[in-house]
Design a protein around this motif. Sequence first.
Motif, PDB file in Angstrom:
ATOM      1  N   UNK A   1       0.640  -1.100   0.073  1.00  0.00           N
ATOM      2  CA  UNK A   1      -0.058  -0.237   0.012  1.00  0.00           C
ATOM      3  C   UNK A   1       1.045   1.164   0.022  1.00  0.00           C
ATOM      4  N   UNK A   2       1.895   1.257   0.859  1.00  0.00           N
ATOM      5  CA  UNK A   2       2.806   2.394   0.868  1.00  0.00           C
ATOM      6  C   UNK A   2       3.529   2.415  -0.679  1.00  0.00           C
ATOM      7  N   UNK A   3       3.949   1.645  -1.209  1.00  0.00           N
ATOM      8  CA  UNK A   3       4.440   1.764  -2.295  1.00  0.00           C
ATOM      9  C   UNK A   3       3.481   2.347  -3.494  1.00  0.00           C
ATOM     10  N   UNK A   4       2.202   2.027  -3.186  1.00  0.00           N
ATOM     11  CA  UNK A   4       1.232   2.432  -4.240  1.00  0.00           C
ATOM     12  C   UNK A   4       1.211   3.840  -4.104  1.00  0.00           C
ATOM     13  N   UNK A   5       1.593   4.605  -3.207  1.00  0.00           N
ATOM     14  CA  UNK A   5       1.180   6.143  -3.086  1.00  0.00           C
ATOM     15  C   UNK A   5       2.227   6.624  -4.117  1.00  0.00           C
ATOM     16  N   UNK A   6       1.806   7.620  -4.658  1.00  0.00           N
ATOM     17  CA  UNK A   6       2.412   8.538  -5.304  1.00  0.00           C
ATOM     18  C   UNK A   6       3.665   9.210  -4.455  1.00  0.00           C
ATOM     19  N   UNK A   7       4.706   9.463  -5.179  1.00  0.00           N
ATOM     20  CA  UNK A   7       6.072   9.882  -4.657  1.00  0.00           C
ATOM     21  C   UNK A   7       5.644  11.009  -3.856  1.00  0.00           C
ATOM     22  N   UNK A   8       4.924  12.156  -4.283  1.00  0.00           N
ATOM     23  CA  UNK A   8       4.670  13.253  -3.692  1.00  0.00           C
ATOM     24  C   UNK A   8       3.793  13.057  -2.379  1.00  0.00           C
ATOM     25  N   UNK A   9       3.149  11.900  -2.132  1.00  0.00           N
ATOM     26  CA  UNK A   9       2.416  11.980  -0.964  1.00  0.00           C
ATOM     27  C   UNK A   9       3.158  10.933  -0.053  1.00  0.00           C
ATOM     28  N   UNK A  10       4.301  10.581  -0.162  1.00  0.00           N
ATOM     29  CA  UNK A  10       5.172   9.870   0.809  1.00  0.00           C
ATOM     30  C   UNK A  10       5.687  10.614   1.902  1.00  0.00           C
ATOM     31  N   UNK A  11       5.907  10.035   2.790  1.00  0.00           N
ATOM     32  CA  UNK A  11       6.523  10.587   4.154  1.00  0.00           C
ATOM     33  C   UNK A  11       7.778  11.416   3.640  1.00  0.00           C
ATOM     34  N   UNK A  12       8.602  10.857   2.884  1.00  0.00           N
ATOM     35  CA  UNK A  12       9.958  11.703   2.700  1.00  0.00           C
ATOM     36  C   UNK A  12       9.650  12.940   1.979  1.00  0.00           C
ATOM     37  N   UNK A  13       8.459  13.196   1.602  1.00  0.00           N
ATOM     38  CA  UNK A  13       8.208  14.679   1.192  1.00  0.00           C
ATOM     39  C   UNK A  13       7.918  15.666   2.234  1.00  0.00           C
ATOM     40  N   UNK A  14       7.607  15.289   3.330  1.00  0.00           N
ATOM     41  CA  UNK A  14       7.292  16.011   4.529  1.00  0.00           C
ATOM     42  C   UNK A  14       8.196  17.217   4.787  1.00  0.00           C
ATOM     43  N   UNK A  15       7.670  18.158   5.058  1.00  0.00           N
ATOM     44  CA  UNK A  15       8.497  19.538   5.056  1.00  0.00           C
ATOM     45  C   UNK A  15       8.647  19.639   6.497  1.00  0.00           C
ATOM     46  N   UNK A  16       8.171  18.910   7.465  1.00  0.00           N
ATOM     47  CA  UNK A  16       8.251  18.982   8.938  1.00  0.00           C
ATOM     48  C   UNK A  16       7.951  20.461   9.333  1.00  0.00           C
ATOM     49  N   UNK A  17       6.634  20.897   8.777  1.00  0.00           N
ATOM     50  CA  UNK A  17       6.078  21.946   9.351  1.00  0.00           C
ATOM     51  C   UNK A  17       5.246  22.081  10.489  1.00  0.00           C
ATOM     52  N   UNK A  18       4.763  20.689  10.821  1.00  0.00           N
ATOM     53  CA  UNK A  18       3.905  20.557  12.013  1.00  0.00           C
ATOM     54  C   UNK A  18       2.485  20.798  12.109  1.00  0.00           C
ATOM     55  N   UNK A  19       2.043  21.290  10.919  1.00  0.00           N
ATOM     56  CA  UNK A  19       0.679  21.575  10.775  1.00  0.00           C
ATOM     57  C   UNK A  19      -0.385  20.453  11.018  1.00  0.00           C
ATOM     58  N   UNK A  20      -0.011  19.256  10.932  1.00  0.00           N
ATOM     59  CA  UNK A  20      -0.693  18.074  10.997  1.00  0.00           C
ATOM     60  C   UNK A  20      -0.832  17.717  12.395  1.00  0.00           C
ATOM     61  N   UNK A  21       0.283  17.815  13.139  1.00  0.00           N
ATOM     62  CA  UNK A  21       0.156  17.497  14.655  1.00  0.00           C
ATOM     63  C   UNK A  21      -0.709  18.730  15.389  1.00  0.00           C
ATOM     64  N   UNK A  22      -0.433  19.866  14.801  1.00  0.00           N
ATOM     65  CA  UNK A  22      -1.474  20.876  15.493  1.00  0.00           C
ATOM     66  C   UNK A  22      -2.717  20.511  15.162  1.00  0.00           C
ATOM     67  N   UNK A  23      -3.322  20.300  14.156  1.00  0.00           N
ATOM     68  CA  UNK A  23      -4.718  19.915  13.864  1.00  0.00           C
ATOM     69  C   UNK A  23      -5.164  18.502  14.220  1.00  0.00           C
ATOM     70  N   UNK A  24      -4.432  17.673  14.524  1.00  0.00           N
ATOM     71  CA  UNK A  24      -4.734  16.280  15.078  1.00  0.00           C
ATOM     72  C   UNK A  24      -5.511  16.603  16.180  1.00  0.00           C
ATOM     73  N   UNK A  25      -6.757  15.957  16.384  1.00  0.00           N
ATOM     74  CA  UNK A  25      -7.359  16.310  17.819  1.00  0.00           C
ATOM     75  C   UNK A  25      -7.203  15.108  18.821  1.00  0.00           C
ATOM     76  N   UNK A  26      -6.331  14.319  18.393  1.00  0.00           N
ATOM     77  CA  UNK A  26      -6.025  13.160  19.375  1.00  0.00           C
ATOM     78  C   UNK A  26      -4.610  13.244  19.804  1.00  0.00           C
ATOM     79  N   UNK A  27      -3.645  14.140  19.400  1.00  0.00           N
ATOM     80  CA  UNK A  27      -2.521  14.164  19.925  1.00  0.00           C
ATOM     81  C   UNK A  27      -1.411  13.251  19.305  1.00  0.00           C
ATOM     82  N   UNK A  28      -1.849  12.695  18.251  1.00  0.00           N
ATOM     83  CA  UNK A  28      -0.906  11.434  17.493  1.00  0.00           C
ATOM     84  C   UNK A  28       0.380  12.297  17.235  1.00  0.00           C
ATOM     85  N   UNK A  29       1.397  11.400  17.391  1.00  0.00           N
ATOM     86  CA  UNK A  29       2.884  11.920  17.129  1.00  0.00           C
ATOM     87  C   UNK A  29       2.961  11.677  15.668  1.00  0.00           C
TER      88      UNK A  29
END
Length: 400
Positions: free
Chosen positions: A359-387
């Motif tokens: 499943x991970x391999x089937x993701x487009x290259x741009x959607x993979x974790x490697x492209x994360x810019x480490x901005x933190x917006x996702x963690x700020x938005x997560x209502x459950x405090x997931x790391x």
Amino acid sequence: MRSGFSRREFLRTIPATLAAASTLTAQESKPRRVRKGEMVYRRLGRTDLMVSEISLGGSPAPNEMIFGRAIARGVNYADTSETYEKGNSERKIGKMIKGRRDKFYVATKCHPRRLKPPTPAGIIGMAEASLKRLDSDYIDIYMVHGASKPEHLTHEAVLGAFDKLKKDGKIRFTGASLHGPLANMAKLLVECGRYDVMNIPYNMYSRVKVKKGEKYDDYLQRSDIEGVLALAKAKDIGVVAMKSMAGGNFQKLDKYLTGGTTVPQAKLKWILENDAVGTIVSELLNADILKENLAVVGTGLTRRERQALYRYAEATSSVHCRMCGTCQEVCPNGIATTDIQRYLAYHDGYGKRTLARRSYAALSRSAKALRCQNCGACEQACPYGVSIRQRLRRAERILA
Ligand code: SF4
Ligand code: SF4
């Protein structure tokens, strides 16, 4: 609106319910639940199907021996999809229910959005292929698989195809399995009036949130899923709970065991407390899991079990994604954060390492974790405090 048990009434009346074998409200043609032998069956909303409290998940489908045992113990509902095991899940289920088709219910799913563009003829073709694999004349519940955007439920081609399939007797009822922003999708499914059943991720994490030392009980009142389930019940939509293990069967849970009850059993009991739920789709993959699951039928959570379950939830909350879809919506770089959480769960909790990597391999290259810019917006938005960022790094390490 149909009247039924409140949660408290349900808990109080379980022994009486089982002793009396059935309960029936004034407006309903069938009892809400009835015990037959070892199994308790619940009415699946307006389908009027009486389905076993525990039912069989088809991803993957169990082997013939386990399947046969499940049927012998009263399991009468299986959930599958055209994509599970590349169609082999449907084939296995079709083979196992041969000769008992009228006593066993099958829900299967299609992926209209894979058609470009979706057309009624294309979707009808998908249903016919499923019928062939199931070796059956009809599908009890035909569903849209993984609806995560409004158009997945309301596309004209989907609605037109489902109407035609119903009219031709090829499907009996319609439904959808929901992903993405669950509360909104579930509300739409209920309110659009075109579906009979919803598959919805529902598990005990829906109750507990721990973030920076704060603890919120019953936070579903915030995410509104509990409210949506009440709405589904009021509108008589059948509810099938999925992702019930919330983290999987294969976690190390020993320190949270509660006497004779295991943590997975406590998780199942927690879900069955909600009488909007018709059945829990469970991965009955081996004899131990089957036995463990079926032991909860017709029982309720004790105080000790509830406490142990909450301790467990608190301890694991920050690694457990609830698949709400919020982070994926806010990521400015289009990282498939929610999907990646799901693949990690396949790997860590469900013992599905190959599926996780594929499943991970089937993701487009741009959607993979490697492209994360480490901005933190996702963690700020997560209502459950997931790391989330830590987990993205882990995904890249173990799934790439
Ligand atoms: S930290 Fe990475 S994944 Fe999260 S929002 Fe920013 S870019 Fe997206
Ligand atoms: S990581 Fe958080 S925001 Fe993202 S899907 Fe999971 S629970 Fe929702």
